[in-house]
Design a protein around this motif. Sequence first.
Motif, PDB file in Angstrom:
ATOM      1  N   VAL A 271      40.317  43.827  51.062  1.00  0.00           N
ATOM      2  CA  VAL A 271      39.714  42.691  50.362  1.00  0.00           C
ATOM      3  C   VAL A 271      38.481  43.113  49.571  1.00  0.00           C
ATOM      4  CG1 VAL A 271      38.805  40.352  50.617  1.00  0.00           C
ATOM      5  CG2 VAL A 271      40.565  41.176  52.200  1.00  0.00           C
ATOM      6  N   HIS A 272      38.480  42.704  48.299  1.00  0.00           N
ATOM      7  CA  HIS A 272      37.345  42.932  47.394  1.00  0.00           C
ATOM      8  C   HIS A 272      36.779  41.593  46.936  1.00  0.00           C
ATOM      9  CE1 HIS A 272      37.412  47.290  46.680  1.00  0.00           C
ATOM     10  NE2 HIS A 272      38.730  47.228  46.756  1.00  0.00           N
ATOM     11  N   VAL A 273      35.562  41.641  46.405  1.00  0.00           N
ATOM     12  CA  VAL A 273      34.928  40.454  45.838  1.00  0.00           C
ATOM     13  C   VAL A 273      34.908  40.575  44.319  1.00  0.00           C
ATOM     14  CG1 VAL A 273      32.562  41.378  45.955  1.00  0.00           C
ATOM     15  CG2 VAL A 273      32.934  38.893  46.003  1.00  0.00           C
ATOM     16  N   THR A 274      35.141  39.455  43.646  1.00  0.00           N
ATOM     17  CA  THR A 274      35.140  39.438  42.184  1.00  0.00           C
ATOM     18  C   THR A 274      33.724  39.190  41.656  1.00  0.00           C
ATOM     19  OG1 THR A 274      35.503  37.060  42.027  1.00  0.00           O
ATOM     20  CG2 THR A 274      37.455  38.454  42.266  1.00  0.00           C
ATOM     21  N   SER A 275      33.594  39.260  40.340  1.00  0.00           N
ATOM     22  CA  SER A 275      32.271  39.038  39.743  1.00  0.00           C
ATOM     23  C   SER A 275      31.794  37.604  39.910  1.00  0.00           C
ATOM     24  CB  SER A 275      32.298  39.411  38.253  1.00  0.00           C
ATOM     25  OG  SER A 275      33.163  38.560  37.538  1.00  0.00           O
ATOM     26  N   ASP A 276      32.736  36.666  40.142  1.00  0.00           N
ATOM     27  CA  ASP A 276      32.335  35.281  40.373  1.00  0.00           C
ATOM     28  C   ASP A 276      32.460  34.898  41.850  1.00  0.00           C
ATOM     29  OD1 ASP A 276      35.078  35.517  40.129  1.00  0.00           O
ATOM     30  OD2 ASP A 276      35.367  33.619  39.084  1.00  0.00           O
ATOM     31  N   ASN A 277      32.335  35.922  42.718  1.00  0.00           N
ATOM     32  CA  ASN A 277      32.199  35.712  44.162  1.00  0.00           C
ATOM     33  C   ASN A 277      33.459  35.135  44.824  1.00  0.00           C
ATOM     34  OD1 ASN A 277      29.938  36.651  45.545  1.00  0.00           O
ATOM     35  ND2 ASN A 277      29.374  34.589  46.246  1.00  0.00           N
ATOM     36  N   GLN A 278      34.617  35.506  44.309  1.00  0.00           N
ATOM     37  CA  GLN A 278      35.891  35.124  44.927  1.00  0.00           C
ATOM     38  C   GLN A 278      36.488  36.361  45.613  1.00  0.00           C
ATOM     39  OE1 GLN A 278      36.873  31.773  44.804  1.00  0.00           O
ATOM     40  NE2 GLN A 278      34.796  31.677  43.955  1.00  0.00           N
ATOM     41  N   LEU A 279      37.409  36.132  46.529  1.00  0.00           N
ATOM     42  CA  LEU A 279      37.964  37.220  47.335  1.00  0.00           C
ATOM     43  C   LEU A 279      39.418  37.475  46.946  1.00  0.00           C
ATOM     44  CD1 LEU A 279      36.463  36.193  50.781  1.00  0.00           C
ATOM     45  CD2 LEU A 279      35.637  37.986  49.225  1.00  0.00           C
ATOM     46  N   VAL A 280      39.710  38.732  46.624  1.00  0.00           N
ATOM     47  CA  VAL A 280      41.065  39.113  46.229  1.00  0.00           C
ATOM     48  C   VAL A 280      41.545  40.279  47.073  1.00  0.00           C
ATOM     49  CG1 VAL A 280      40.882  38.282  43.852  1.00  0.00           C
ATOM     50  CG2 VAL A 280      40.184  40.629  44.403  1.00  0.00           C
ATOM     51  N   VAL A 281      42.869  40.415  47.134  1.00  0.00           N
ATOM     52  CA  VAL A 281      43.501  41.435  47.964  1.00  0.00           C
ATOM     53  C   VAL A 281      43.996  42.570  47.072  1.00  0.00           C
ATOM     54  CG1 VAL A 281      45.383  41.909  49.570  1.00  0.00           C
ATOM     55  CG2 VAL A 281      44.130  39.744  49.714  1.00  0.00           C
ATOM     56  N   LEU A 282      43.376  43.719  47.229  1.00  0.00           N
ATOM     57  CA  LEU A 282      43.671  44.901  46.410  1.00  0.00           C
ATOM     58  C   LEU A 282      43.056  46.092  47.127  1.00  0.00           C
ATOM     59  CD1 LEU A 282      44.929  45.172  43.406  1.00  0.00           C
ATOM     60  CD2 LEU A 282      42.578  45.641  42.726  1.00  0.00           C
ATOM     61  N   HIS A 283      43.689  47.239  47.068  1.00  0.00           N
ATOM     62  CA  HIS A 283      43.168  48.381  47.815  1.00  0.00           C
ATOM     63  C   HIS A 283      42.036  49.107  47.102  1.00  0.00           C
ATOM     64  CE1 HIS A 283      42.955  52.617  49.153  1.00  0.00           C
ATOM     65  NE2 HIS A 283      43.109  52.065  50.355  1.00  0.00           N
ATOM     66  N   ASP A 284      42.286  49.528  45.886  1.00  0.00           N
ATOM     67  CA  ASP A 284      41.333  50.403  45.201  1.00  0.00           C
ATOM     68  C   ASP A 284      40.128  49.620  44.673  1.00  0.00           C
ATOM     69  OD1 ASP A 284      43.379  52.141  45.677  1.00  0.00           O
ATOM     70  OD2 ASP A 284      43.790  52.602  43.577  1.00  0.00           O
ATOM     71  N   PRO A 285      39.004  50.299  44.475  1.00  0.00           N
ATOM     72  CA  PRO A 285      37.856  49.630  43.849  1.00  0.00           C
ATOM     73  C   PRO A 285      38.075  49.371  42.361  1.00  0.00           C
ATOM     74  CG  PRO A 285      37.356  51.947  44.232  1.00  0.00           C
ATOM     75  CD  PRO A 285      38.669  51.677  44.911  1.00  0.00           C
ATOM     76  N   THR A 286      39.083  50.045  41.792  1.00  0.00           N
ATOM     77  CA  THR A 286      39.403  49.841  40.375  1.00  0.00           C
ATOM     78  C   THR A 286      40.828  49.305  40.239  1.00  0.00           C
ATOM     79  OG1 THR A 286      40.182  52.125  40.125  1.00  0.00           O
ATOM     80  CG2 THR A 286      37.858  51.687  39.638  1.00  0.00           C
ATOM     81  N   LEU A 287      41.129  48.785  39.060  1.00  0.00           N
ATOM     82  CA  LEU A 287      42.409  48.133  38.812  1.00  0.00           C
ATOM     83  C   LEU A 287      43.500  49.086  38.340  1.00  0.00           C
ATOM     84  CD1 LEU A 287      40.892  45.124  36.855  1.00  0.00           C
ATOM     85  CD2 LEU A 287      41.848  45.021  39.161  1.00  0.00           C
ATOM     86  N   ASP A 288      43.127  50.288  37.952  1.00  0.00           N
ATOM     87  CA  ASP A 288      44.004  51.153  37.169  1.00  0.00           C
ATOM     88  C   ASP A 288      45.306  51.551  37.861  1.00  0.00           C
ATOM     89  OD1 ASP A 288      41.927  52.345  34.770  1.00  0.00           O
ATOM     90  OD2 ASP A 288      41.022  51.517  36.570  1.00  0.00           O
ATOM     91  N   ARG A 289      45.289  51.828  39.169  1.00  0.00           N
ATOM     92  CA  ARG A 289      46.476  52.368  39.835  1.00  0.00           C
ATOM     93  C   ARG A 289      47.538  51.308  40.084  1.00  0.00           C
ATOM     94  NH1 ARG A 289      48.379  53.043  45.076  1.00  0.00           N
ATOM     95  NH2 ARG A 289      46.507  52.061  45.953  1.00  0.00           N
ATOM     96  N   THR A 290      47.152  50.125  40.513  1.00  0.00           N
ATOM     97  CA  THR A 290      48.143  49.147  40.968  1.00  0.00           C
ATOM     98  C   THR A 290      48.212  47.873  40.122  1.00  0.00           C
ATOM     99  OG1 THR A 290      46.572  48.187  42.535  1.00  0.00           O
ATOM    100  CG2 THR A 290      47.998  49.950  43.352  1.00  0.00           C
ATOM    101  N   THR A 291      47.581  47.870  38.967  1.00  0.00           N
ATOM    102  CA  THR A 291      47.722  46.734  38.056  1.00  0.00           C
ATOM    103  C   THR A 291      47.811  47.262  36.626  1.00  0.00           C
ATOM    104  OG1 THR A 291      45.420  46.261  37.395  1.00  0.00           O
ATOM    105  CG2 THR A 291      46.096  45.502  39.585  1.00  0.00           C
ATOM    106  N   ASN A 292      48.004  46.354  35.690  1.00  0.00           N
ATOM    107  CA  ASN A 292      47.984  46.738  34.282  1.00  0.00           C
ATOM    108  C   ASN A 292      46.609  46.509  33.668  1.00  0.00           C
ATOM    109  OD1 ASN A 292      48.178  43.963  34.430  1.00  0.00           O
ATOM    110  ND2 ASN A 292      49.555  43.759  32.679  1.00  0.00           N
ATOM    111  N   GLY A 293      45.603  46.361  34.529  1.00  0.00           N
ATOM    112  CA  GLY A 293      44.226  46.249  34.074  1.00  0.00           C
ATOM    113  C   GLY A 293      43.484  47.556  34.256  1.00  0.00           C
ATOM    114  N   THR A 294      42.222  47.577  33.849  1.00  0.00           N
ATOM    115  CA  THR A 294      41.394  48.769  33.995  1.00  0.00           C
ATOM    116  C   THR A 294      40.001  48.366  34.457  1.00  0.00           C
ATOM    117  OG1 THR A 294      40.667  48.663  31.676  1.00  0.00           O
ATOM    118  CG2 THR A 294      42.608  50.011  32.164  1.00  0.00           C
ATOM    119  N   GLY A 295      39.303  49.330  35.031  1.00  0.00           N
ATOM    120  CA  GLY A 295      37.919  49.120  35.412  1.00  0.00           C
ATOM    121  C   GLY A 295      37.749  48.590  36.823  1.00  0.00           C
ATOM    122  N   PRO A 296      36.493  48.475  37.267  1.00  0.00           N
ATOM    123  CA  PRO A 296      36.190  48.017  38.624  1.00  0.00           C
ATOM    124  C   PRO A 296      36.635  46.569  38.862  1.00  0.00           C
ATOM    125  CG  PRO A 296      34.292  49.109  37.646  1.00  0.00           C
ATOM    126  CD  PRO A 296      35.276  48.897  36.547  1.00  0.00           C
TER     127      PRO A 296
END
Length: 472
Positions: A271-296
């Motif tokens: 579990v990570h926290v978003t920039s607007d203080n919401q909680l999402v389920v994702l392993h890496d601190p960045t988006l690059d490996r498991t999504t089509n997004g990039t960055g933290p």
Amino acid sequence: MSDWLTPSRPLSIAHRGASAYAQDNTLNAFALAADLGADMWEVDLHLTDDNQIIAFHDCALADGRAICTLSYTEVRAAVGTNEAPLFSDVIALARARDCGIYADIKAPAASVAVSEMLQEAGVERAILGAFDSRAVAALRDAQCLYPLATLIPVGIDPFEVSADADIIHLCWETMERPQDMLDEAFFARCRANDQKVVLWHEEDPIRMADLRQKPVLGICSDRPELVNPLRFQNGLQVVCHRGANKIAPENTLSAAHACFAAGFSHVEIDVHVTSDNQLVVLHDPTLDRTTNGTGPVNDHTLAELQSLSAGQWFSSFYVDEGIPTLDDVLSLAKLYNGQLYIELKSAPAQLVWDRVVAHDTQDRVFFWSFVMQSLHDMRTISNEAHLMMRRQDFETLDETLESLSPSLVEYTLADDWSDFPDLRRRGVPIMIAYSGDDRAMLEKIAKAGPDLVNLDQPFVFADICRRNGGVI
């Protein structure tokens, strides 16, 4: 009557294969169904203009051209790479994977040929069915050796149209509570007619819990693992690392569904926290490996993250799979009466605990983090929080147990397991974590008799336990 037609529990019939996890009616979907424990595969069958029998659901292509007017080459040129396999290839795979075939014959003209192909291949476990009564009649006239099924839509008297059939296949999935129609009077009439019952494709775990108690031959499902969930001897609990990450993309709702539907007790999530203080389920601190997004992850809002695909990297089937919120996964766990292992990544302990409490899942969750301060924060917030400690992080067992009063202790294959008896005397559960796929190592873990296992290959482990009598 063949023994397989009198099963001790309903047959798991994978609806068009494991179609919740792969493109339906493909060899991949059928192979996944076998991996998930299906007894049979429901296969939709059409006949091309050049007399090839193919696995495909619709009678026409997306462009409107009817299958029966096209050659097999023309069909293959118009569909996806894995779509519309030859029925002969499906049969070969079924034999290799020791699965039966439930043929849903869409083209009555193919009925007798389907039966002959199955017989010539030496397939014993097969059922031949259709909505069209002409298909069943043709098979009966040809003295088909396989049991015949009539598929019954909503609003039709099942006994009126199934007089020639051995099996009544109810297609009642659109009804709100179809299970209420399956009373003793219904089954008494089936017995009087010497007819068995197969049920619609069912994916709701609550309805499935009712249906699997009914005296039916089989139940279809897009999630074949849901029909007869696993139960392990001696209360062994299986934690699926990032969900069923070999079946579906890690840390997604699909990966969690596969675990809970199969009967595994826990799903491990990050579990990570978003920039607007919401909680999402994702392993890496960045988006690059498991999504089509990039960055933290932390640099994005929840809305921005929910516009991304969390499954496109895994396969094209999952292009629309999104990044779940912690609330999404907590709700899913409650639906299945399942449990979670929550690893705190960048997520603040207070925010996570608040969501756990909001879902009333305090006793369904345990926590761990590489960031020790996060665990200290969680313990400060609540003495009720169940924390895990890793044995490898402490010199002695006493130090392990004195650190934040853990509810369980994790071991790896590299750790010394000699203090298992001491832990058992103290009543502290033992968890063994292993991320590999070596069957010998999984056998060793099973023989050690831990209370929990945390695995990347839960289905392989279940197969080992089944072979050793460890699955009920």
